[in-house]
Design an enzyme around this catalytic site. Structure first.
Site, PDB file in Angstrom:
ATOM      1  N   CYS A   7      28.594  -8.689  19.593  1.00 45.98           N
ATOM      2  CA  CYS A   7      27.431  -8.384  18.763  1.00 45.98           C
ATOM      3  C   CYS A   7      26.360  -9.425  19.049  1.00 45.98           C
ATOM      4  CB  CYS A   7      27.802  -8.319  17.289  1.00 45.98           C
ATOM      5  SG  CYS A   7      28.414  -9.856  16.617  1.00 45.98           S
ATOM      6  N   SER A   8      25.246  -9.336  18.369  1.00 47.52           N
ATOM      7  CA  SER A   8      24.136 -10.219  18.710  1.00 47.52           C
ATOM      8  C   SER A   8      24.418 -11.681  18.414  1.00 47.52           C
ATOM      9  CB  SER A   8      22.841  -9.761  18.030  1.00 47.52           C
ATOM     10  OG  SER A   8      23.030  -9.656  16.651  1.00 47.52           O
TER      11      SER A   8
END
Length: 102
Positions: A7-8
């Site tokens: 994920c980011s």
């Protein structure tokens, strides 16, 4: 089975990891599931059977396919609905199917 979620920031998927772990336990599946930011994926790729991307980093799909392709590791974006609803069981099933079909 080792499932890496990308994920980011590596934080937004922590709830999903917990839900996936509970689903794996309920099914009697031995799984290591963890989440990292995209900048860490390369350093951990040798430990991975399946890589799943959070919908917010779907733009990284081709790059991650290149990284994982050399090692024959399947990569896919997590279904947005399942991600939004933190449906750990469905996301676990997605990972299992990916591994079986590689």
């Amino acid at each position: 089975m080792n499932i890496l979620l990308c994920c980011s920031a590596g934080m937004s998927t922590s709830l999903i990891v917990t839900k996936m772990e509970k689903a794996a336990e309920a099914k009697g599946i031995s799984a290591r599931i963890w989440a990292v930011s995209e900048s860490v994926v390369r350093s951990q790729i040798d430990e991975v059977d399946v890589l799943l991307l959070g919908p917010q980093v779907r733009f990284l799909l081709n790059e991650m396919k290149n990284i994982c392709g050399e090692k024959n590791i399947p990569v896919e974006v997590i279904d947005m609905m399942n991600y939004g609803m933190c449906n750990g069981e469905a996301i676990l099933e997605q990972a299992i199917k990916l591994k079986e079909n590689k």
